[in-house]
Design a protein around this motif. Structure first.
Motif, PDB file in Angstrom:
ATOM      1  N   ALA A 143     -42.958  40.091  -2.252  1.00 23.65           N
ATOM      2  CA  ALA A 143     -41.437  41.122  -2.912  1.00 23.65           C
ATOM      3  C   ALA A 143     -41.430  39.779  -4.067  1.00 23.65           C
ATOM      4  O   ALA A 143     -41.867  39.400  -4.963  1.00 23.65           O
ATOM      5  N   ASP A 196     -30.749  37.592  -6.007  1.00 22.62           N
ATOM      6  CA  ASP A 196     -32.503  37.717  -5.434  1.00 22.62           C
ATOM      7  C   ASP A 196     -33.204  37.019  -5.679  1.00 22.62           C
ATOM      8  O   ASP A 196     -34.372  37.182  -5.251  1.00 22.62           O
ATOM      9  N   MET A 197     -33.244  35.979  -6.685  1.00 21.10           N
ATOM     10  CA  MET A 197     -34.197  35.928  -7.342  1.00 21.10           C
ATOM     11  C   MET A 197     -34.415  33.998  -6.972  1.00 21.10           C
ATOM     12  O   MET A 197     -33.982  33.068  -7.991  1.00 21.10           O
ATOM     13  N   HIS A 245     -40.085  33.511  -5.174  1.00 21.39           N
ATOM     14  CA  HIS A 245     -39.806  35.124  -6.042  1.00 21.39           C
ATOM     15  C   HIS A 245     -40.323  35.228  -6.944  1.00 21.39           C
ATOM     16  O   HIS A 245     -40.483  34.791  -8.286  1.00 21.39           O
ATOM     17  N   SER A 263     -39.776  41.031  -8.105  1.00 25.94           N
ATOM     18  CA  SER A 263     -38.307  41.587  -9.233  1.00 25.94           C
ATOM     19  C   SER A 263     -39.449  42.931  -9.998  1.00 25.94           C
ATOM     20  O   SER A 263     -39.828  42.120 -10.643  1.00 25.94           O
ATOM     21  N   HIS A 276     -30.369  35.424 -11.144  1.00 22.18           N
ATOM     22  CA  HIS A 276     -29.922  36.898  -9.566  1.00 22.18           C
ATOM     23  C   HIS A 276     -30.062  36.519  -8.740  1.00 22.18           C
ATOM     24  O   HIS A 276     -30.497  35.696  -8.293  1.00 22.18           O
ATOM     25  N   ASP A 297     -30.549  36.814 -16.217  1.00 19.50           N
ATOM     26  CA  ASP A 297     -31.064  36.808 -14.303  1.00 19.50           C
ATOM     27  C   ASP A 297     -31.561  35.790 -14.338  1.00 19.50           C
ATOM     28  O   ASP A 297     -31.956  35.153 -12.783  1.00 19.50           O
ATOM     29  N   ARG A 313     -33.525  27.669  -7.517  1.00 16.30           N
ATOM     30  CA  ARG A 313     -32.223  28.058  -7.723  1.00 16.30           C
ATOM     31  C   ARG A 313     -31.806  27.572  -9.150  1.00 16.30           C
ATOM     32  O   ARG A 313     -31.414  26.107  -8.973  1.00 16.30           O
TER      33      ARG A 313
END
Length: 260
Positions: A157, A99-100, A104, A159, A97, A187, A216
């Motif tokens: 921060a 945002d990840m 994170h 999710s 994802h 994700d 990532r």
């Protein structure tokens, strides 16, 4: 108010660094054997505040067992036999994802299993009857809410959702495989989320995942994945993981076990 020392211990499966939680008092370390063989490590018994905790190093101590060779059945059985009824699985994962990214924190709500050949159930051999568990929701929602609340209180921060794609390992994935995972709705990608979660469900234990993104996923950055990158993300993000555990441990210990 009842003394939480009378509650079952909370089990934490992850790396050896988790035994450095602030305020943790280590009480004992003991080897155990189960009907499924030896778990990855000795069990470390401790107390955080007035909540008993039990640590197990998933990859051994020192870190030596690859994900596809972890004795997941022995690990879960050992914690269950030690009185644990709620488990937090701390996992290092790759972020799919957008945002990840590295460092994170994610508290996933679903999982897809791509592993193969692992001893993945307690229900085999000479059984009196065939047993099928309901695995619609692989993570205990009450435990997830406790971790989410702690992360918010700590202003981290993170999710509060995510589909964890569990792959075989020990190699990392190809870029094409990550694209397939993304199309499937994943994700995150990791190698240790299954069959750990399902085995806990078979023993009717509460189970929740606390994931730290350490890179990532393949093809999601402009460079290849390096161990230096992963280690840097662990150093940066592990403090937040520990803060969540410290803030939520008492509530996790108070959860009602799923079995009668």
């Amino acid at each position: 108010m009842s003394n939480s020392r009378n509650r079952p211990p909370v089990g934490i499966i992850g790396g050896t660094g988790l035994t450095t939680l602030s305020g943790l008092e280590i009480m004992a370390e003991r080897p155990v054997v189960t009907p499924w063989g030896q778990p990855s490590s000795d069990l470390i018994e401790g107390c955080l505040g007035d909540q008993a905790v039990m640590f197990l190093s998933r990859h051994g101590n020192p870190h030596r067992i690859p994900p596809h060779q972890v004795n997941y059945r022995a690990n879960i059985q050992a914690l269950h036999d030690a009185g644990v009824r709620t488990i937090v699985g701390v996992n290092a994962v790759g972020g799919i994802h957008a945002d990840m990214g590295p460092a994170h924190i994610v508290i996933p709500d679903q999982i897809i299993d791509y592993t193969w050949g692992r001893a993945s159930t307690f229900f085999e051999g000479e059984l009196d009857e065939t047993t099928h568990i309901d695995f619609t929701w692989p993570y205990t929602e009450e435990a997830r809410e406790l971790l989410i609340s702690a992360a918010r209180d700590q202003k981290l921060a993170f999710s509060d959702f995510g589909v964890y794609g569990a792959t075989q390992g020990p190699r990392l994935e190809t870029a094409a495989e990550v694209l397939r995972l993304e199309r499937d709705g994943c994700d995150l990608v990791g190698m240790t989320g299954m069959p750990e979660a399902a085995l806990a469900a078979e023993l009717k234990m509460n189970y929740v995942c606390l994931a730290l993104v350490v890179n990532r996923a393949a093809g999601k950055s402009d460079h290849i994945i390096t161990m230096a990158e992963i280690e840097a993300a662990i150093d940066q993000g592990m403090s937040g993981v520990k803060r969540i555990l410290e803030a939520s441990i008492s509530g996790l210990g108070a959860l009602t076990p799923q079995f009668s």
